[in-house]
Design an enzyme around this catalytic site. Structure first.
Site, PDB file in Angstrom:
ATOM      1  N   TYR A 135       0.837  -1.202   0.000  1.00  0.00           N
ATOM      2  CA  TYR A 135       0.000   0.000   0.000  1.00  0.00           C
ATOM      3  C   TYR A 135       0.874   1.255   0.000  1.00  0.00           C
ATOM      4  CZ  TYR A 135      -4.169   2.785   0.993  1.00  0.00           C
ATOM      5  OH  TYR A 135      -5.198   3.684   0.911  1.00  0.00           O
ATOM      6  N   ASN A 158     -14.998   4.738   1.685  1.00  0.00           N
ATOM      7  CA  ASN A 158     -15.596   4.604   0.352  1.00  0.00           C
ATOM      8  C   ASN A 158     -16.606   5.706   0.003  1.00  0.00           C
ATOM      9  OD1 ASN A 158     -14.026   2.470  -0.413  1.00  0.00           O
ATOM     10  ND2 ASN A 158     -15.435   0.915   0.340  1.00  0.00           N
ATOM     11  N   SER A 163     -18.704  -2.568  -6.869  1.00  0.00           N
ATOM     12  CA  SER A 163     -17.847  -2.430  -5.686  1.00  0.00           C
ATOM     13  C   SER A 163     -18.524  -1.472  -4.716  1.00  0.00           C
ATOM     14  CB  SER A 163     -16.479  -1.875  -6.087  1.00  0.00           C
ATOM     15  OG  SER A 163     -16.631  -0.536  -6.535  1.00  0.00           O
ATOM     16  N   VAL A 215     -17.311   1.309  -3.529  1.00  0.00           N
ATOM     17  CA  VAL A 215     -17.165   2.676  -4.050  1.00  0.00           C
ATOM     18  C   VAL A 215     -18.129   2.873  -5.220  1.00  0.00           C
ATOM     19  CG1 VAL A 215     -15.638   4.358  -5.136  1.00  0.00           C
ATOM     20  CG2 VAL A 215     -14.731   2.843  -3.379  1.00  0.00           C
ATOM     21  N   TRP A 266      -6.196   9.626  -4.420  1.00  0.00           N
ATOM     22  CA  TRP A 266      -5.996   8.849  -3.194  1.00  0.00           C
ATOM     23  C   TRP A 266      -6.590   9.658  -2.058  1.00  0.00           C
ATOM     24  CZ3 TRP A 266      -0.753   7.931  -0.298  1.00  0.00           C
ATOM     25  CH2 TRP A 266      -0.916   6.893   0.626  1.00  0.00           C
TER      26      TRP A 266
HETATM   27  N1  LIG Z   1      -7.775   5.802  -3.969  1.00  0.00           N
HETATM   28  C1  LIG Z   1      -8.563   5.822  -2.911  1.00  0.00           C
HETATM   29  O1  LIG Z   1      -8.555   6.780  -2.125  1.00  0.00           O
HETATM   30  C2  LIG Z   1      -9.488   4.669  -2.678  1.00  0.00           C
HETATM   31  C3  LIG Z   1     -10.483   4.747  -1.705  1.00  0.00           C
HETATM   32  C4  LIG Z   1     -11.358   3.666  -1.565  1.00  0.00           C
HETATM   33  C5  LIG Z   1     -11.195   2.523  -2.355  1.00  0.00           C
HETATM   34  N2  LIG Z   1     -10.171   2.502  -3.253  1.00  0.00           N
HETATM   35  C6  LIG Z   1      -9.947   1.349  -4.130  1.00  0.00           C
HETATM   36  O2  LIG Z   1     -11.114   1.148  -4.891  1.00  0.00           O
HETATM   37  C7  LIG Z   1     -11.204  -0.223  -5.227  1.00  0.00           C
HETATM   38  C8  LIG Z   1     -12.579  -0.729  -4.820  1.00  0.00           C
HETATM   39  O3  LIG Z   1     -12.664  -0.719  -3.405  1.00  0.00           O
HETATM   40  P1  LIG Z   1     -13.984  -1.270  -2.693  1.00  0.00           P
HETATM   41  O4  LIG Z   1     -13.775  -1.260  -1.238  1.00  0.00           O
HETATM   42  O5  LIG Z   1     -15.141  -0.547  -3.266  1.00  0.00           O
HETATM   43  O6  LIG Z   1     -13.954  -2.766  -3.248  1.00  0.00           O
HETATM   44  P2  LIG Z   1     -14.956  -3.964  -3.071  1.00  0.00           P
HETATM   45  O7  LIG Z   1     -16.278  -3.514  -2.562  1.00  0.00           O
HETATM   46  O8  LIG Z   1     -14.214  -5.009  -2.348  1.00  0.00           O
HETATM   47  O9  LIG Z   1     -15.187  -4.437  -4.594  1.00  0.00           O
HETATM   48  C9  LIG Z   1     -14.128  -4.924  -5.362  1.00  0.00           C
HETATM   49  C10 LIG Z   1     -14.518  -4.796  -6.833  1.00  0.00           C
HETATM   50  O10 LIG Z   1     -13.413  -5.152  -7.644  1.00  0.00           O
HETATM   51  C11 LIG Z   1     -13.834  -6.114  -8.611  1.00  0.00           C
HETATM   52  N3  LIG Z   1     -12.691  -6.961  -8.883  1.00  0.00           N
HETATM   53  C12 LIG Z   1     -11.945  -7.624  -7.990  1.00  0.00           C
HETATM   54  N4  LIG Z   1     -10.941  -8.269  -8.604  1.00  0.00           N
HETATM   55  C13 LIG Z   1     -11.068  -7.997  -9.924  1.00  0.00           C
HETATM   56  C14 LIG Z   1     -10.344  -8.371 -11.081  1.00  0.00           C
HETATM   57  N5  LIG Z   1      -9.261  -9.166 -11.011  1.00  0.00           N
HETATM   58  N6  LIG Z   1     -10.777  -7.932 -12.281  1.00  0.00           N
HETATM   59  C15 LIG Z   1     -11.867  -7.141 -12.377  1.00  0.00           C
HETATM   60  N7  LIG Z   1     -12.597  -6.748 -11.304  1.00  0.00           N
HETATM   61  C16 LIG Z   1     -12.195  -7.170 -10.093  1.00  0.00           C
HETATM   62  C17 LIG Z   1     -14.989  -6.836  -7.954  1.00  0.00           C
HETATM   63  O11 LIG Z   1     -15.784  -7.428  -8.946  1.00  0.00           O
HETATM   64  P3  LIG Z   1     -16.585  -8.803  -8.677  1.00  0.00           P
HETATM   65  O12 LIG Z   1     -17.701  -8.477  -7.715  1.00  0.00           O
HETATM   66  O13 LIG Z   1     -17.050  -9.183 -10.015  1.00  0.00           O
HETATM   67  O14 LIG Z   1     -15.593  -9.754  -8.071  1.00  0.00           O
HETATM   68  C18 LIG Z   1     -15.689  -5.666  -7.251  1.00  0.00           C
HETATM   69  O15 LIG Z   1     -16.472  -4.957  -8.171  1.00  0.00           O
HETATM   70  C19 LIG Z   1     -10.060  -0.918  -4.518  1.00  0.00           C
HETATM   71  O16 LIG Z   1      -8.976  -1.008  -5.419  1.00  0.00           O
HETATM   72  C20 LIG Z   1      -9.718   0.043  -3.401  1.00  0.00           C
HETATM   73  O17 LIG Z   1      -8.407  -0.088  -2.931  1.00  0.00           O
HETATM   74  C21 LIG Z   1      -9.329   3.537  -3.430  1.00  0.00           C
END
Ligand SMILES: NC(=O)c1ccc[n+]([C@@H]2O[C@H](COP(=O)([O-])OP(=O)(O)OC[C@H]3O[C@@H](n4cnc5c(N)ncnc54)[C@H](OP(=O)(O)O)[C@@H]3O)[C@@H](O)[C@H]2O)c1
Length: 341
Positions: free
Chosen positions: A64, A136, A163, A165, A276
């Site tokens: 991370y 999120n 997801s 988010v 981020w």
């Molecule tokens: N930059 C920031 O400040 C920030 C803040 C919050 C979150 N994030 C990032 O946003 C992303 C989503 O977070 P979340 O908590 O909303 O996640 P989450 O609810 O756990 O959902 C994960 C999502 O990713 C998809 N996924 C997982 N593996 C995949 C792959 N190999 N190929 C294609 N799709 C895939 C899943 O699809 P399926 O349901 O089809 O498996 C699901 O839609 C993460 O990368 C997280 O680190 C970033």
């Protein structure tokens, strides 16, 4: 609300002494400082509900953007209840809900912290929704407000729309009068749910996605594309953008490098940006973060924003919870419950 909490004599925490795979490095062990009496100005907080995020696994794994000094307690997001007051604490009373301090790690039964460092969280919100309010939904809110000057009727497009988010983006965008084109891996599983949240278009995120989505936008092109996947999916989003559109990448679930299509970069002046939340929060003006949280609390309260919960595990079953969080087919977040519940 109870004010009569059972305080564990030796509170445990999910801790790692080296970064690595969660099933190899995580230990459920007592953290002696969590059991001490709060000194003047301090309170003892019992964890109520905590969340399992993809970024937690990145932190435990050492990949991370910001890592903790070891040994470290895992977990970034959750709420707790004030269960003991040190001398001179007037900010809180027993039973008040607070945000678990992120930097100390939140997958723990208890923590002693300075009252002035803790953020109050509305007690009227359901614990599970309150626990998920800090990462999120604010990310979705900021993605919609910090980049393009979006007007009602504008289109945005995103991948990983099911997801946490992605579902926040759909609901917040809908309330703002924006229209959402949503890519998902399994539309047959998610389309009805996402449409009920306000999604306007839902298509499979495959090599036909661009052809499937564009005719459904009534001749318009998205002004903002939100990417948390990478690879081919990010290319589809970039190609869908109109003149001066922006692709904002905030996650990389495939782990692939993002490639961009040269034509859109040159001829449409598409901009590629990163976001981020952590960096935004650390450089935000005083009060700005609280203002975003307040906007989120208001929408959780009026029901225009609701986050899905897949399952809730007692914290001592963290290993089962992590297996569920990493498994296929879950529907919403996996949460941990602590003694403050
Ligand atoms: N930059 C920031 O400040 C920030 C803040 C919050 C979150 N994030 C990032 O946003 C992303 C989503 O977070 P979340 O908590 O909303 O996640 P989450 O609810 O756990 O959902 C994960 C999502 O990713 C998809 N996924 C997982 N593996 C995949 C792959 N190999 N190929 C294609 N799709 C895939 C899943 O699809 P399926 O349901 O089809 O498996 C699901 O839609 C993460 O990368 C997280 O680190 C970033």
């Amino acid at each position: 609300m109870t004010t009569n909490y059972t305080i564990p004599t030796t509170p445990n925490a999910v801790r790692y002494h080296a970064t690595g795979k969660p099933d190899e490095v995580l230990k459920y062990e007592a953290v002696s400082d969590d059991a001490r009496e709060p000194a003047a100005g301090e309170v003892l907080v019992l964890m109520e509900t905590a969340v399992i995020h993809p970024s937690d696994l990145g932190m435990i794994g050492g990949t991370y953007g910001r890592l903790r000094a070891l040994p470290a307690v895992a977990g970034r997001e959750g709420v707790g209840r004030v269960a003991k007051l040190g001398a001179d604490v007037t900010k809180f009373k027993i039973g008040d809900r607070v945000r678990m301090p992120e930097d100390a790690g939140v997958w723990r039964e208890a923590i002693v912290a300075r009252a002035d460092d803790l953020m109050s969280v509305p007690a009227d919100l359901p614990a599970e929704q309150a626990a998920m309010a800090f990462i999120n939904p604010p990310t979705a809110w900021l993605l919609l407000h910090e980049f393009a000057d979006l007007k009602p009727g504008d289109w945005i497009i995103q991948n990983a729309s099911n997801s946490a988010v992605g579902e926040c983006v759909i609901q917040l965008a809908h309330a703002l009068g924006l229209r959402t084109a949503c890519l998902v891996r399994s539309p047959e599983k998610h389309e009805a749910k996402l449409r009920a949240m306000g999604a306007d278009v839902v298509v499979a995120d495959d090599d036909k996605a661009l052809k499937a989505v564009m005719p459904q936008l009534g001749g318009a092109a998205p002004r903002l594309a939100l990417n948390s996947i990478g690879g081919m999916s990010a290319i589809t989003l970039t190609r869908s953008l109109g003149q001066d559109g922006q692709l904002v990448t905030f996650g990389g679930m495939t782990g692939d490098a993002i490639r961009f299509p040269t034509r859109e970069f040159i001829f449409k002046n598409v901009a590629l940006r990163g976001f981020w939340m952590d960096r935004w929060a650390r450089s935000a003006k005083p009060g700005a973060l609280q203002a975003v949280f307040d906007a989120v609390y208001a929408r959780l309260r009026d029901g225009s924003l609701k986050m899905a919960v897949d399952s809730v595990y007692p914290i001592n079953q963290y290993a089962e919870a992590l297996a569920r969080a990493g498994g296929y087919g879950r529907n919403g977040k996996v949460l941990l419950r602590g003694p403050g519940a």
